[in-house]
Design a protein around this motif. Structure first.
Motif, mmCIF file in Angstrom:
data_model
loop_
_atom_site.group_PDB
_atom_site.id
_atom_site.type_symbol
_atom_site.label_atom_id
_atom_site.label_comp_id
_atom_site.label_asym_id
_atom_site.label_seq_id
_atom_site.Cartn_x
_atom_site.Cartn_y
_atom_site.Cartn_z
ATOM 1 N N PHE A 40 -1.708 32.011 2.780
ATOM 2 C CA PHE A 40 -0.263 31.838 2.771
ATOM 3 C C PHE A 40 0.398 32.826 1.815
ATOM 4 C CE2 PHE A 40 3.693 29.703 1.371
ATOM 5 C CZ PHE A 40 4.364 29.820 2.585
ATOM 6 N N ALA A 41 -0.244 33.118 0.694
ATOM 7 C CA ALA A 41 0.315 34.098 -0.242
ATOM 8 C C ALA A 41 0.551 35.433 0.455
ATOM 9 C CB ALA A 41 -0.620 34.265 -1.437
ATOM 10 N N GLN A 42 -0.378 35.827 1.328
ATOM 11 C CA GLN A 42 -0.193 37.077 2.059
ATOM 12 C C GLN A 42 0.968 36.975 3.037
ATOM 13 O OE1 GLN A 42 -1.736 40.075 1.472
ATOM 14 N NE2 GLN A 42 -0.093 40.774 2.842
ATOM 15 N N LYS A 43 1.150 35.809 3.646
ATOM 16 C CA LYS A 43 2.299 35.617 4.542
ATOM 17 C C LYS A 43 3.614 35.781 3.772
ATOM 18 C CE LYS A 43 0.134 34.353 8.402
ATOM 19 N NZ LYS A 43 0.181 35.198 9.626
ATOM 20 N N VAL A 44 3.640 35.278 2.542
ATOM 21 C CA VAL A 44 4.838 35.415 1.713
ATOM 22 C C VAL A 44 5.093 36.889 1.389
ATOM 23 C CG1 VAL A 44 5.838 34.883 -0.543
ATOM 24 C CG2 VAL A 44 4.681 33.087 0.763
ATOM 25 N N VAL A 45 4.048 37.614 1.032
ATOM 26 C CA VAL A 45 4.197 39.045 0.752
ATOM 27 C C VAL A 45 4.667 39.784 2.000
ATOM 28 C CG1 VAL A 45 2.908 41.149 0.194
ATOM 29 C CG2 VAL A 45 2.579 39.070 -1.167
ATOM 30 N N ASP A 46 4.084 39.456 3.136
ATOM 31 C CA ASP A 46 4.532 40.080 4.393
ATOM 32 C C ASP A 46 6.008 39.815 4.635
ATOM 33 O OD1 ASP A 46 1.922 40.908 4.779
ATOM 34 O OD2 ASP A 46 1.457 39.326 6.242
ATOM 35 N N SER A 47 6.454 38.601 4.333
ATOM 36 C CA SER A 47 7.861 38.248 4.502
ATOM 37 C C SER A 47 8.740 39.077 3.571
ATOM 38 C CB SER A 47 8.061 36.754 4.226
ATOM 39 O OG SER A 47 9.431 36.416 4.256
ATOM 40 N N LEU A 66 8.188 42.029 2.416
ATOM 41 C CA LEU A 66 8.271 43.398 2.924
ATOM 42 C C LEU A 66 9.096 43.485 4.197
ATOM 43 C CD1 LEU A 66 4.606 44.525 2.229
ATOM 44 C CD2 LEU A 66 6.694 45.403 1.138
ATOM 45 N N ARG A 67 9.056 42.433 5.000
ATOM 46 C CA ARG A 67 9.874 42.401 6.216
ATOM 47 C C ARG A 67 11.353 42.404 5.844
ATOM 48 N NH1 ARG A 67 6.647 39.161 8.690
ATOM 49 N NH2 ARG A 67 7.496 37.258 7.797
ATOM 50 N N LEU A 68 11.695 41.646 4.812
ATOM 51 C CA LEU A 68 13.085 41.541 4.386
ATOM 52 C C LEU A 68 13.543 42.758 3.605
ATOM 53 C CD1 LEU A 68 13.016 37.800 3.272
ATOM 54 C CD2 LEU A 68 14.074 38.718 5.346
ATOM 55 N N VAL A 91 12.731 34.708 0.898
ATOM 56 C CA VAL A 91 11.760 34.400 1.952
ATOM 57 C C VAL A 91 12.055 33.069 2.633
ATOM 58 C CG1 VAL A 91 9.922 35.821 0.946
ATOM 59 C CG2 VAL A 91 10.088 33.378 0.348
ATOM 60 N N THR A 92 12.770 32.187 1.955
ATOM 61 C CA THR A 92 13.102 30.908 2.596
ATOM 62 C C THR A 92 14.070 31.101 3.756
ATOM 63 O OG1 THR A 92 14.926 30.448 1.062
ATOM 64 C CG2 THR A 92 12.738 29.631 0.452
ATOM 65 N N GLN A 93 14.722 32.256 3.815
ATOM 66 C CA GLN A 93 15.658 32.540 4.903
ATOM 67 C C GLN A 93 15.014 33.334 6.034
ATOM 68 O OE1 GLN A 93 18.741 31.133 4.668
ATOM 69 N NE2 GLN A 93 17.873 30.284 2.781
ATOM 70 N N ASP A 94 13.723 33.614 5.912
ATOM 71 C CA ASP A 94 13.028 34.425 6.913
ATOM 72 C C ASP A 94 12.561 33.544 8.067
ATOM 73 O OD1 ASP A 94 11.500 36.190 8.371
ATOM 74 O OD2 ASP A 94 9.925 36.412 6.857
ATOM 75 N N PRO A 95 13.138 33.692 9.263
ATOM 76 C CA PRO A 95 12.738 32.835 10.380
ATOM 77 C C PRO A 95 11.304 33.073 10.829
ATOM 78 C CG PRO A 95 14.237 34.551 11.139
ATOM 79 C CD PRO A 95 14.217 34.638 9.644
ATOM 80 N N VAL A 96 10.769 34.267 10.590
ATOM 81 C CA VAL A 96 9.379 34.538 10.978
ATOM 82 C C VAL A 96 8.429 33.713 10.116
ATOM 83 C CG1 VAL A 96 7.587 36.301 11.160
ATOM 84 C CG2 VAL A 96 9.949 36.846 11.808
ATOM 85 N N LEU A 97 8.648 33.713 8.805
ATOM 86 C CA LEU A 97 7.801 32.924 7.915
ATOM 87 C C LEU A 97 7.904 31.443 8.260
ATOM 88 C CD1 LEU A 97 5.898 32.801 5.480
ATOM 89 C CD2 LEU A 97 7.934 32.546 4.026
#
Length: 199
Positions: A61-68, A70-72, A141-147
């Motif tokens: 999950f930590a990697q998902k957060v980092v990905d988010s 970078l996406r943002l 990241v809480t606003q990222d719909p992908v995450l």
């Protein structure tokens, strides 16, 4: 020695991210989430959704957060990415706060969101009552719909943040709290004023 009263427990709670193992057991977590579901809920829409991240799922999950992140913002500094990755990967437990929202319902979205917030506060109080610690964190990241979708919260459902959970690693005094009198007033027919607003 006098036993702590329920009010003593409420008044001694403070957020902390200085957390170590152990996290709550399965039975304790069930109690904590049962307390969360006691939050006010206009219309009984039950908008609370709790996603528990622990054990080997933490670095994933930590990697998902980092990905988010970078996406943002693809220009996010490496220091920030490393800090956030480490934080999510090492917390004993993280509870993602999901909001199962009913768009167009007669109960407005802001009331549904407030029910989720009230549930989060109940979690923090229940953690403290059982001898654990926690802190509610958010960020872009809480606003990222992908995450959110990766957690099972496809739009219109969203995240309200995350609660880091564990055992406080060192007892430390609760921070000084403001005087309630500065934030309250008795209404007697005319608009009130608050001494807290005079800063």
């Amino acid at each position: 020695m006098t036993a702590a009263t329920p009010m003593d427990v409420l008044l001694s709670r403070a957020s902390t991210d200085r957390l170590a193992d152990p996290a709550p057991s399965a039975a304790q977590l069930e109690q904590i989430l049962a307390a969360a579901l006691r939050a006010p809920d206009h219309g009984r829409l039950r908008p609370w959704r709790y996603i528990v991240i622990e054990g080997e799922a933490r670095p994933l999950f930590a990697q998902k957060v980092v990905d988010s992140m970078l996406r943002l913002d693809p220009q996010t500094p490496e220091f920030n990415l490393t800090k956030r990755r480490t934080r999510f990967a090492t917390m004993p437990m993280t509870i993602a706060l999901g909001m199962h929202l009913r768009v167009g319902h007669k109960i407005p979205l802001w009331e549904q969101e407030m029910a989720v917030a009230a549930g989060a506060m109940n979690i923090l109080n229940a953690l403290h009552a059982l001898g654990f610690g926690g802190i509610w964190v958010s960020g872009p990241v809480t606003q990222d719909p992908v995450l959110a979708t990766e957690l099972g919260l496809a739009a219109p459902h969203r995240l309200a943040g995350f609660i880091f959970v564990g055992t406080p690693d060192n007892p430390h005094p609760a921070p000084a709290r403001p005087d309630p009198a500065a934030f309250s007033a008795r209404w007697q027919g005319a608009p009130v004023t608050f001494s807290a607003d005079k800063d």
